[in-house]
Each structure stands twice: as C-alpha cells, then as structure tokens.
Motif scaffolding. Structure first.
Motif, PDB file in Angstrom:
ATOM      1  N   SER A 130     -12.417  -3.095  14.023  1.00  0.00           N
ATOM      2  CA  SER A 130     -10.902  -2.860  14.795  1.00  0.00           C
ATOM      3  C   SER A 130     -10.995  -3.468  15.969  1.00  0.00           C
ATOM      4  N   GLN A 131     -11.942  -2.815  16.632  1.00  0.00           N
ATOM      5  CA  GLN A 131     -11.842  -3.241  18.355  1.00  0.00           C
ATOM      6  C   GLN A 131     -11.854  -4.630  18.555  1.00  0.00           C
ATOM      7  N   TYR A 132     -12.791  -5.368  17.772  1.00  0.00           N
ATOM      8  CA  TYR A 132     -12.990  -6.733  17.868  1.00  0.00           C
ATOM      9  C   TYR A 132     -11.592  -7.514  17.867  1.00  0.00           C
ATOM     10  N   LEU A 140      -2.715  -3.850  12.541  1.00  0.00           N
ATOM     11  CA  LEU A 140      -3.498  -3.125  12.091  1.00  0.00           C
ATOM     12  C   LEU A 140      -3.015  -1.726  11.597  1.00  0.00           C
ATOM     13  N   GLU A 141      -3.213  -1.451  10.283  1.00  0.00           N
ATOM     14  CA  GLU A 141      -2.559  -0.340   9.666  1.00  0.00           C
ATOM     15  C   GLU A 141      -3.566   1.077   9.411  1.00  0.00           C
ATOM     16  N   SER A 142      -4.847   0.664   9.280  1.00  0.00           N
ATOM     17  CA  SER A 142      -5.599   1.786   9.031  1.00  0.00           C
ATOM     18  C   SER A 142      -6.982   1.244   9.385  1.00  0.00           C
ATOM     19  N   VAL A 143      -7.834   2.251   9.744  1.00  0.00           N
ATOM     20  CA  VAL A 143      -9.226   1.874   9.773  1.00  0.00           C
ATOM     21  C   VAL A 143     -10.101   3.307   9.196  1.00  0.00           C
ATOM     22  N   VAL A 144     -10.778   2.836   8.316  1.00  0.00           N
ATOM     23  CA  VAL A 144     -11.333   4.170   7.567  1.00  0.00           C
ATOM     24  C   VAL A 144     -12.819   3.886   7.504  1.00  0.00           C
ATOM     25  N   GLY A 145     -13.752   4.853   7.677  1.00  0.00           N
ATOM     26  CA  GLY A 145     -15.135   4.784   7.355  1.00  0.00           C
ATOM     27  C   GLY A 145     -15.432   5.656   5.813  1.00  0.00           C
ATOM     28  N   LEU A 146     -16.145   4.948   4.919  1.00  0.00           N
ATOM     29  CA  LEU A 146     -15.863   5.579   3.663  1.00  0.00           C
ATOM     30  C   LEU A 146     -17.334   6.009   3.427  1.00  0.00           C
ATOM     31  N   ALA A 198       1.071 -15.652   9.573  1.00  0.00           N
ATOM     32  CA  ALA A 198       2.198 -15.026   8.807  1.00  0.00           C
ATOM     33  C   ALA A 198       2.220 -13.603   9.479  1.00  0.00           C
ATOM     34  N   ASP A 199       3.322 -12.700   9.304  1.00  0.00           N
ATOM     35  CA  ASP A 199       3.309 -11.312   9.676  1.00  0.00           C
ATOM     36  C   ASP A 199       2.397 -10.740   8.251  1.00  0.00           C
ATOM     37  N   LEU A 200       1.346  -9.982   9.085  1.00  0.00           N
ATOM     38  CA  LEU A 200       0.226  -9.679   8.016  1.00  0.00           C
ATOM     39  C   LEU A 200      -0.073  -8.202   8.699  1.00  0.00           C
ATOM     40  N   ARG A 201      -0.454  -7.354   7.607  1.00  0.00           N
ATOM     41  CA  ARG A 201      -1.144  -6.050   8.107  1.00  0.00           C
ATOM     42  C   ARG A 201      -2.606  -5.924   7.566  1.00  0.00           C
ATOM     43  N   PHE A 202      -3.439  -5.585   8.257  1.00  0.00           N
ATOM     44  CA  PHE A 202      -4.969  -5.316   8.093  1.00  0.00           C
ATOM     45  C   PHE A 202      -5.346  -3.896   7.719  1.00  0.00           C
ATOM     46  N   ARG A 203      -5.965  -3.773   6.720  1.00  0.00           N
ATOM     47  CA  ARG A 203      -6.464  -2.430   6.402  1.00  0.00           C
ATOM     48  C   ARG A 203      -8.067  -2.522   6.372  1.00  0.00           C
ATOM     49  N   ILE A 204      -8.656  -1.613   7.170  1.00  0.00           N
ATOM     50  CA  ILE A 204     -10.265  -2.099   7.319  1.00  0.00           C
ATOM     51  C   ILE A 204     -10.936  -0.728   6.955  1.00  0.00           C
TER      52      ILE A 204
END
Length: 194
Positions: free
Chosen positions: A61-63, A74-80, A30-36
């Motif tokens: 994200s790179q993988y 891939l919508e966002s990639v954040v380190g918390l 499906a059309d999806l968005r990933f937030r990491i």
C-alpha cells in the motif's frame, strides 16, 4: 484482475521483482480501485502471522500510495494472517506461494453504475443442431454451498434437464467447468467437507 507479489520468509520488504510488478500497475490509466490482501505461510503463531501479513499489505500500500495518480483508489488494505491460504503448506515451494500480497483490481464504478461481465446463453435454451465445437454456454442455477462441494437443491432440476439432453443426443460431448470465488471478501476456496 489480480496481481500477486511475493515475499521472502519472515519478511515484509519488497524485492526488486515485486517493485517492478507494482510499477506496471501504476501505469494503468482507467479509473480503478485496488484492494490489497496480505498473506503468509503457517510458520509461527496466529498473532505473529496476522501482524506479518498486515505489514506485507501495508508495504505494498505504501509503495503504491507514493506513486499512483488520481486514477487509482486504494480501497482497502487487510492482513489475513494464515487463515485464508490458497495453497497448502505441504512443501517449501507451496509455502513460498502463501508468502504474498494479492492486489485485486476493479474498475471504479460511478454512482448508480453496475458491474457487468460476460454472459453466455443457457445450454438448456439452445438448439443442439445450432451448437458448434468450442461454443461456451452457461448452466444456470447450479450453485454450491460456499466452501463445500454440495450443490443447492435448485440445481437438481437443471442437472436432470442436462442429463436428459445428453441421453437424447449421445454424440454430443460437453466439458463442464466450475469456479470458486477467489475474492477474499467472499472466499470459498477450501472444501470444508474434506
């Protein structure tokens, strides 16, 4: 939908189990968005853990970027860092659970489309005689202050109504369930009053 992959202590290298889990995400059509969101335990300084969690999120994200098709964004990639942990750090087993990256998966919405979820009839609007064991109902307007166990005053009326219904129907048994927001964009999984 949420998927988590875990890392060894002080590492941001994906292991085979994590790669296998990410490979299963790539199969989604499906059309999806990933937030990491990258996480870590409390070992080390805040600056160090911020960088480690960013490296973990970037590794995932790179993988995914190398393997995903046009159906996944891939919508966002954040380190918390260590600031928003789900588990406490009182044991090594729990610290291991904080060494992870969470991938939130949502349907990509087209312009003007709105997200919808399950909606349940209000318990207060139902006739008790028509209810069946196992039915699920909502209890509208009982919301809490984010990050606290204190409900908003608007819920007082609803809870009084619920109490009256139960007093007038002493054979009715209910189970109340609540939830916290588990999305890092709007996180309230820690009770600030404790």
């Amino acid at each position: 939908m949420l998927t988590s992959v875990y890392f060894e202590y002080d590492s941001y290298k994906l292991n085979k189990e994590s790669e296998k889990r990410l490979d299963s995400l790539i199969q989604l059509k499906a059309d999806l968005r990933f937030r990491i969101f990258g996480n870590c335990d409390i070992s080390g300084s805040s600056e160090y853990n911020k960088k480690l969690s960013e490296n973990r999120a970037n590794a995932v994200s790179q993988y995914l970027e190398e393997k995903i098709g046009n159906n996944i964004k891939l919508e966002s990639v954040v380190g918390l860092g260590k600031e928003k942990q789900i588990n406490d750090n009182s044991s090594e087993q729990l610290r291991k659970k904080n060494r992870r990256v969470d991938v939130f998966i949502d349907k990509a919405l087209v312009s003007g489309e709105r997200k919808s979820g399950n909606t349940f009839a209000s318990f207060l609007s139902m006739n008790i005689s028509q209810m069946k064991v196992g039915n699920t109902f909502s209890l509208p307007d009982v919301n809490f202050i984010g990050g606290r166990h204190v409900w908003l005053p608007k819920g007082n009326v609803v809870l009084t109504q619920l109490s009256n219904i139960l007093k007038n129907n002493p054979t009715v048994e209910i189970e109340l369930q609540g939830h916290i927001c588990c999305d890092y964009d709007n996180f309230d999984g820690e009770d600030l009053d404790l």
